[in-house]
Motif scaffolding. Sequence first.
Motif, short mmCIF file in Angstrom:
data_model
loop_
_atom_site.label_atom_id
_atom_site.label_comp_id
_atom_site.label_asym_id
_atom_site.label_seq_id
_atom_site.Cartn_x
_atom_site.Cartn_y
_atom_site.Cartn_z
N SER A 270 0.83 -1.20 0.00
CA SER A 270 0.00 0.00 0.00
C SER A 270 0.86 1.25 0.00
O SER A 270 1.88 1.32 0.69
CB SER A 270 -0.90 0.02 1.24
OG SER A 270 -1.61 1.24 1.34
N SER A 271 0.45 2.22 -0.79
CA SER A 271 1.11 3.52 -0.80
C SER A 271 0.28 4.56 -0.06
O SER A 271 0.48 5.77 -0.22
CB SER A 271 1.34 3.98 -2.25
OG SER A 271 0.11 4.01 -2.96
N ALA A 272 -0.66 4.08 0.76
CA ALA A 272 -1.55 4.98 1.50
C ALA A 272 -0.79 5.70 2.60
O ALA A 272 0.12 5.16 3.22
CB ALA A 272 -2.71 4.19 2.10
N SER A 273 -1.20 6.92 2.85
CA SER A 273 -0.64 7.70 3.95
C SER A 273 -1.30 7.26 5.26
O SER A 273 -2.33 6.58 5.24
CB SER A 273 -0.90 9.19 3.72
OG SER A 273 -2.29 9.46 3.81
N PRO A 274 -0.73 7.65 6.41
CA PRO A 274 -1.39 7.32 7.69
C PRO A 274 -2.82 7.83 7.76
O PRO A 274 -3.70 7.15 8.31
CB PRO A 274 -0.49 8.02 8.72
CG PRO A 274 0.86 8.05 8.09
CD PRO A 274 0.60 8.25 6.63
N LEU A 275 -3.08 8.99 7.16
CA LEU A 275 -4.44 9.53 7.15
C LEU A 275 -5.37 8.66 6.30
O LEU A 275 -6.53 8.44 6.66
CB LEU A 275 -4.42 10.96 6.61
CG LEU A 275 -5.74 11.74 6.72
CD1 LEU A 275 -6.17 11.84 8.18
CD2 LEU A 275 -5.59 13.14 6.11
N ASP A 276 -4.84 8.16 5.18
CA ASP A 276 -5.63 7.25 4.33
C ASP A 276 -5.98 5.97 5.09
O ASP A 276 -7.11 5.47 5.02
CB ASP A 276 -4.87 6.91 3.05
CG ASP A 276 -4.75 8.09 2.10
OD1 ASP A 276 -5.63 8.96 2.13
OD2 ASP A 276 -3.76 8.14 1.34
N TRP A 277 -4.99 5.41 5.78
CA TRP A 277 -5.23 4.21 6.58
C TRP A 277 -6.27 4.48 7.66
O TRP A 277 -7.14 3.63 7.93
CB TRP A 277 -3.93 3.71 7.21
CG TRP A 277 -3.13 2.82 6.33
CD1 TRP A 277 -2.03 3.14 5.60
CD2 TRP A 277 -3.39 1.42 6.08
NE1 TRP A 277 -1.57 2.03 4.90
CE2 TRP A 277 -2.39 0.97 5.18
CE3 TRP A 277 -4.35 0.53 6.53
CZ2 TRP A 277 -2.33 -0.34 4.73
CZ3 TRP A 277 -4.30 -0.79 6.07
CH2 TRP A 277 -3.30 -1.20 5.18
N LEU A 278 -6.18 5.64 8.30
CA LEU A 278 -7.13 5.99 9.34
C LEU A 278 -8.54 6.11 8.77
O LEU A 278 -9.52 5.64 9.37
CB LEU A 278 -6.71 7.30 10.00
CG LEU A 278 -7.52 7.75 11.22
CD1 LEU A 278 -7.43 6.72 12.33
CD2 LEU A 278 -7.05 9.11 11.72
N ALA A 279 -8.65 6.71 7.58
CA ALA A 279 -9.96 6.85 6.93
C ALA A 279 -10.51 5.48 6.55
O ALA A 279 -11.71 5.21 6.73
CB ALA A 279 -9.83 7.74 5.69
N ALA A 280 -9.66 4.61 6.03
CA ALA A 280 -10.10 3.26 5.67
C ALA A 280 -10.57 2.50 6.91
O ALA A 280 -11.60 1.81 6.88
CB ALA A 280 -8.96 2.50 4.99
N ALA A 281 -9.82 2.62 8.01
CA ALA A 281 -10.21 1.96 9.26
C ALA A 281 -11.55 2.50 9.76
O ALA A 281 -12.39 1.74 10.26
CB ALA A 281 -9.13 2.15 10.32
#
Length: 253
Positions: A132-143
Amino acid sequence: MSVQALEETRTLLGRSLRHITRSPDTIITTAIMPIAFLLLFVYVFGGAIDAGTDNYVNYLLPGILLITIASGIAYTAYRLFLDLQGGIVERFSSLPISRSAVLWAHVLTSAVSTAVSLIIVVAVALIMGFRSSASPLDWLAAAGILMLITLALTWLAVIAGLSASTVDGASAFSYPLIFLPFLSSAFVPTDSMPTPVRIFAEHQPVTSIVDTLRNLLGGQPVGSEVWIALAWCVGLLLLGYVVAVSIYRRRVT
């Protein structure tokens, strides 16, 4: 919810979580089927599926995560049904305990156990090549989206647990939800589907949620799809909550 109701929910949540820790096979069982689907589609069908990407695990994972959630909520309906049949819910209703606390304890227990199952599935996907090239914010949004859909589907499972007349009936609620990702963009792009199936797939909640998760985990812009996904999640959550509480009040009075 009042402070007292929150404390009562916390106490009942502790009771439910102790049951889970004494039977960890629940979490393991919940994760087994999604992992089996992950292995099957990547290593057996993956070479024959054109998903428009070289890394099929990345494309597949969001749908597998939704299947993990659908597998987990079956145990919510099952546990609630057993509590009703065992008389513990009636005992709680005779005590000065908030009625919503009993249901919220089951819902939050489902959220915790499902989160553990999701982590296990993601760990297996990483071993299989998920990147994954997601940022920490992207991961947080996905969670956040995963937790929101978990709460929404769990409240629907509460309806099944309150309404079922048999254990099998309570558990069977999750079967259509497990099947629904197969009629979405979870496994293949909807462009490859026959027109009637494609129309259904593009306008059911799983597709918008899967596409949003896929973009977030891939570090891509989510566009307007995220608002459709959130609307589905919030709508299902409100519907499930209102109907479940209404049924519960009728049953315990």
